[in-house]
Design a protein around this motif. Structure first.
Motif, PDB file in Angstrom:
ATOM      1  N   GLU A 131       1.015  -1.273  -0.164  1.00 18.23           N
ATOM      2  CA  GLU A 131       0.147   0.046   0.070  1.00 18.23           C
ATOM      3  C   GLU A 131       0.713   1.392  -0.016  1.00 18.23           C
ATOM      4  O   GLU A 131       0.606   2.192  -0.758  1.00 18.23           O
ATOM      5  N   LYS A 132       2.057   1.162   0.651  1.00 23.00           N
ATOM      6  CA  LYS A 132       2.812   2.382   0.955  1.00 23.00           C
ATOM      7  C   LYS A 132       3.575   2.538  -0.268  1.00 23.00           C
ATOM      8  O   LYS A 132       3.462   3.871  -1.016  1.00 23.00           O
ATOM      9  N   GLN A 133       3.809   1.550  -1.110  1.00 28.16           N
ATOM     10  CA  GLN A 133       4.500   1.625  -2.193  1.00 28.16           C
ATOM     11  C   GLN A 133       3.508   2.374  -3.547  1.00 28.16           C
ATOM     12  O   GLN A 133       3.960   2.737  -4.290  1.00 28.16           O
ATOM     13  N   ALA A 134       2.302   1.862  -3.182  1.00 27.50           N
ATOM     14  CA  ALA A 134       1.338   2.229  -4.304  1.00 27.50           C
ATOM     15  C   ALA A 134       0.757   3.573  -4.149  1.00 27.50           C
ATOM     16  O   ALA A 134      -0.085   3.833  -4.899  1.00 27.50           O
ATOM     17  N   GLY A 135       1.004   4.066  -2.882  1.00 27.68           N
ATOM     18  CA  GLY A 135       0.295   5.305  -2.750  1.00 27.68           C
ATOM     19  C   GLY A 135      -0.989   5.301  -2.157  1.00 27.68           C
ATOM     20  O   GLY A 135      -1.822   6.303  -1.999  1.00 27.68           O
ATOM     21  N   VAL A 136      -1.471   4.351  -1.258  1.00 25.71           N
ATOM     22  CA  VAL A 136      -2.792   4.069  -0.799  1.00 25.71           C
ATOM     23  C   VAL A 136      -2.916   4.942   0.442  1.00 25.71           C
ATOM     24  O   VAL A 136      -2.032   5.196   1.044  1.00 25.71           O
ATOM     25  N   LYS A 137      -4.400   5.747   0.348  1.00 26.94           N
ATOM     26  CA  LYS A 137      -4.364   6.662   1.570  1.00 26.94           C
ATOM     27  C   LYS A 137      -5.125   6.295   2.858  1.00 26.94           C
ATOM     28  O   LYS A 137      -4.951   7.022   3.633  1.00 26.94           O
ATOM     29  N   HIS A 138      -5.531   5.293   2.825  1.00 25.78           N
ATOM     30  CA  HIS A 138      -6.505   4.724   3.881  1.00 25.78           C
ATOM     31  C   HIS A 138      -6.359   3.208   3.868  1.00 25.78           C
ATOM     32  O   HIS A 138      -6.762   2.293   3.027  1.00 25.78           O
ATOM     33  N   HIS A 139      -6.149   2.648   4.983  1.00 28.03           N
ATOM     34  CA  HIS A 139      -6.524   1.090   5.366  1.00 28.03           C
ATOM     35  C   HIS A 139      -7.372   0.940   6.391  1.00 28.03           C
ATOM     36  O   HIS A 139      -7.398   1.330   7.501  1.00 28.03           O
ATOM     37  N   VAL A 140      -8.531  -0.003   5.903  1.00 24.24           N
ATOM     38  CA  VAL A 140      -9.432  -0.182   6.954  1.00 24.24           C
ATOM     39  C   VAL A 140      -9.308  -1.595   7.243  1.00 24.24           C
ATOM     40  O   VAL A 140      -9.419  -2.659   6.498  1.00 24.24           O
ATOM     41  N   GLU A 156     -15.239   5.489   3.438  1.00 29.67           N
ATOM     42  CA  GLU A 156     -15.915   6.626   2.618  1.00 29.67           C
ATOM     43  C   GLU A 156     -15.626   7.917   3.699  1.00 29.67           C
ATOM     44  O   GLU A 156     -15.411   8.904   3.261  1.00 29.67           O
ATOM     45  N   ALA A 157     -15.284   7.579   5.005  1.00 26.05           N
ATOM     46  CA  ALA A 157     -15.328   8.439   5.948  1.00 26.05           C
ATOM     47  C   ALA A 157     -13.865   9.010   6.033  1.00 26.05           C
ATOM     48  O   ALA A 157     -13.689  10.019   6.732  1.00 26.05           O
ATOM     49  N   GLY A 158     -12.972   8.227   5.538  1.00 28.60           N
ATOM     50  CA  GLY A 158     -11.629   8.305   5.744  1.00 28.60           C
ATOM     51  C   GLY A 158     -10.809   7.782   7.094  1.00 28.60           C
ATOM     52  O   GLY A 158     -11.770   7.359   8.157  1.00 28.60           O
ATOM     53  N   PRO A 159      -9.697   8.160   7.311  1.00 31.88           N
ATOM     54  CA  PRO A 159      -9.008   7.254   8.522  1.00 31.88           C
ATOM     55  C   PRO A 159      -9.445   7.880   9.887  1.00 31.88           C
ATOM     56  O   PRO A 159      -9.722   9.288  10.130  1.00 31.88           O
ATOM     57  N   GLN A 160     -10.063   7.051  10.767  1.00 31.57           N
ATOM     58  CA  GLN A 160     -10.655   7.686  12.203  1.00 31.57           C
ATOM     59  C   GLN A 160     -10.023   6.947  13.332  1.00 31.57           C
ATOM     60  O   GLN A 160     -10.586   6.963  14.348  1.00 31.57           O
ATOM     61  N   GLY A 161      -8.822   5.967  13.082  1.00 31.85           N
ATOM     62  CA  GLY A 161      -8.401   5.041  14.256  1.00 31.85           C
ATOM     63  C   GLY A 161      -9.273   4.083  14.455  1.00 31.85           C
ATOM     64  O   GLY A 161     -10.058   3.513  13.744  1.00 31.85           O
ATOM     65  N   ARG A 162      -9.470   3.803  15.623  1.00 26.79           N
ATOM     66  CA  ARG A 162     -10.310   2.706  16.087  1.00 26.79           C
ATOM     67  C   ARG A 162     -12.061   3.468  16.221  1.00 26.79           C
ATOM     68  O   ARG A 162     -12.146   4.184  17.102  1.00 26.79           O
ATOM     69  N   VAL A 163     -12.716   2.666  15.505  1.00 27.19           N
ATOM     70  CA  VAL A 163     -14.108   3.135  15.491  1.00 27.19           C
ATOM     71  C   VAL A 163     -14.878   2.298  16.696  1.00 27.19           C
ATOM     72  O   VAL A 163     -14.411   1.195  17.088  1.00 27.19           O
ATOM     73  N   PRO A 164     -16.057   2.595  17.013  1.00 24.23           N
ATOM     74  CA  PRO A 164     -16.868   1.863  17.952  1.00 24.23           C
ATOM     75  C   PRO A 164     -17.196   0.471  17.446  1.00 24.23           C
ATOM     76  O   PRO A 164     -17.354   0.104  16.245  1.00 24.23           O
ATOM     77  N   ASP A 165     -17.025  -0.449  18.525  1.00 20.40           N
ATOM     78  CA  ASP A 165     -17.206  -1.977  18.274  1.00 20.40           C
ATOM     79  C   ASP A 165     -18.866  -2.083  17.338  1.00 20.40           C
ATOM     80  O   ASP A 165     -19.614  -1.196  17.719  1.00 20.40           O
ATOM     81  N   LEU A 166     -18.843  -3.097  16.769  1.00 21.00           N
ATOM     82  CA  LEU A 166     -20.161  -3.499  16.190  1.00 21.00           C
ATOM     83  C   LEU A 166     -20.649  -4.823  16.598  1.00 21.00           C
ATOM     84  O   LEU A 166     -19.949  -5.834  16.549  1.00 21.00           O
ATOM     85  N   GLY A 167     -21.784  -5.087  17.305  1.00 23.31           N
ATOM     86  CA  GLY A 167     -22.380  -6.315  17.583  1.00 23.31           C
ATOM     87  C   GLY A 167     -23.860  -6.288  17.187  1.00 23.31           C
ATOM     88  O   GLY A 167     -24.232  -5.640  16.832  1.00 23.31           O
ATOM     89  N   GLY A 168     -24.154  -7.517  17.389  1.00 24.09           N
ATOM     90  CA  GLY A 168     -25.618  -7.905  17.112  1.00 24.09           C
ATOM     91  C   GLY A 168     -26.553  -7.434  17.936  1.00 24.09           C
ATOM     92  O   GLY A 168     -26.119  -6.925  19.049  1.00 24.09           O
ATOM     93  N   PRO A 169     -27.900  -7.330  17.858  1.00 19.20           N
ATOM     94  CA  PRO A 169     -29.085  -6.710  18.749  1.00 19.20           C
ATOM     95  C   PRO A 169     -29.635  -7.593  19.881  1.00 19.20           C
ATOM     96  O   PRO A 169     -29.980  -6.908  20.872  1.00 19.20           O
ATOM     97  N   ARG A 170     -28.902  -8.936  19.863  1.00 14.98           N
ATOM     98  CA  ARG A 170     -29.424  -9.679  21.240  1.00 14.98           C
ATOM     99  C   ARG A 170     -28.111 -10.538  21.735  1.00 14.98           C
ATOM    100  O   ARG A 170     -27.421 -11.084  20.691  1.00 14.98           O
ATOM    101  N   THR A 171     -27.737 -10.533  22.783  1.00 14.28           N
ATOM    102  CA  THR A 171     -26.868 -11.604  23.299  1.00 14.28           C
ATOM    103  C   THR A 171     -27.438 -13.078  23.576  1.00 14.28           C
ATOM    104  O   THR A 171     -28.678 -13.233  23.751  1.00 14.28           O
ATOM    105  N   GLU A 172     -26.733 -13.932  23.057  1.00 15.87           N
ATOM    106  CA  GLU A 172     -27.231 -15.401  22.846  1.00 15.87           C
ATOM    107  C   GLU A 172     -26.034 -16.278  23.539  1.00 15.87           C
ATOM    108  O   GLU A 172     -25.055 -15.853  23.389  1.00 15.87           O
ATOM    109  N   GLN A 173     -26.691 -17.544  23.759  1.00 15.38           N
ATOM    110  CA  GLN A 173     -25.505 -18.585  24.032  1.00 15.38           C
ATOM    111  C   GLN A 173     -25.216 -19.550  22.744  1.00 15.38           C
ATOM    112  O   GLN A 173     -26.426 -19.803  21.958  1.00 15.38           O
TER     113      GLN A 173
END
Length: 252
Positions: free
Chosen positions: A86-95, A176-193
């Motif tokens: 990515e650095k070699q290719a000039g990539v601006k953002h790694h997600v 699309e938003a650009g580099p943000q560092g760590r963003v909030p975690d994403l989980g599902g709507p219910r806790t399950e076993q």
């Protein structure tokens, strides 16, 4: 919104195929990076050519192994090679996509993801990191891997499963938003076993003869699974589709 050229590492995988689909639907030019398409993250083969003109890389590549050394070696090599190209290719953002709660379970696949996160944070490409819970699609993989004749052995585990398609949407939005560092975690709507999810999946797919046995795993990994440490903390992002809704939508 400006159209970008986005490369998706692991673009043929469970989440990757959704990332490719979502990004294209949103008008982006998408390149999929996978072994089947001539790229190898572990050796770096084909990466520099494939990243020509790319603005953003979304890394959802992974390895099917629970062995700590294999996972650490894979994510170390793959992340270093990808970031160097990515650095070699000039990539601006790694997600990068990671897993919720891995600070509490530093072995197996989670050890590899921690190494990946550290490599991204200290790399030369501006970054965004999203941690998510296990996907709904994780349950069929558990059944496949943990079946022994009529028995499915599953670890005692609390999870909040999320739709892989919604994780893909979040990753493209992050690109699309650009580099943000760590963003909030994403989980599902219910806790399950996990055992309950496996039983529901077996019932839905007509394998009612299988017996699900639940057992606690030893060590920090097992403790994290049992304690709910792999559930995102309050304030995290919450997906829309519950596991049962995903299950109901499966073809008969």
């Amino acid at each position: 919104m400006l159209s970008m050229r986005i490369a998706v590492a692991g673009g043929t995988g469970t989440v990757g195929r959704y990332v490719v689909e979502v990004a294209r639907l949103r008008g982006h030019d998408v390149v999929s990076l996978s072994r089947s398409e001539g790229m190898d993250l572990v050796t770096g083969r084909g990466l520099e050519q494939s990243l020509a003109g790319v603005d953003t890389v979304i890394d959802v590549a992974g390895i099917n192994s629970t062995a700590t050394k294999k996972a650490v070696d894979y994510f170390t090599n793959a992340s270093q090679n990808l970031l160097a190209a990515e650095k070699q290719a000039g990539v601006k953002h790694h997600v990068a996509l990671s897993i919720a709660g891995i600070d509490q379970a530093r072995s197996g696949l989670y050890a590899g993801k921690l190494v990946q996160e550290d490599t991204v944070r200290h790399g030369d490409v501006p970054w965004t990191l999203l941690r998510s819970t296990q996907f709904h699609e994780f349950v069929p993989l558990v059944v496949q891997a943990a079946s022994a004749g009529p028995v499915v052995m599953v670890p005692k585990m609390f999870t909040a499963p999320v739709a892989a398609s919604e994780v893909a949407e979040a990753l493209v939005a992050a690109a699309e938003a650009g580099p943000q560092g760590r963003v909030p975690d994403l989980g599902g709507p219910r806790t399950e076993q996990l055992a309950g999810l496996v039983r529901a999946y077996l019932h839905r797919t007509g394998r009612t003869g299988k017996k699900v046995l639940e057992a606690p795993l030893p060590g920090p990994m097992g403790k994290a699974m049992r304690s709910g440490a792999l559930i995102p903390a309050p304030g995290s992002a919450v997906g829309r589709q519950a596991f049962q809704e995903w299950l109901d939508a499966l073809p008969h």
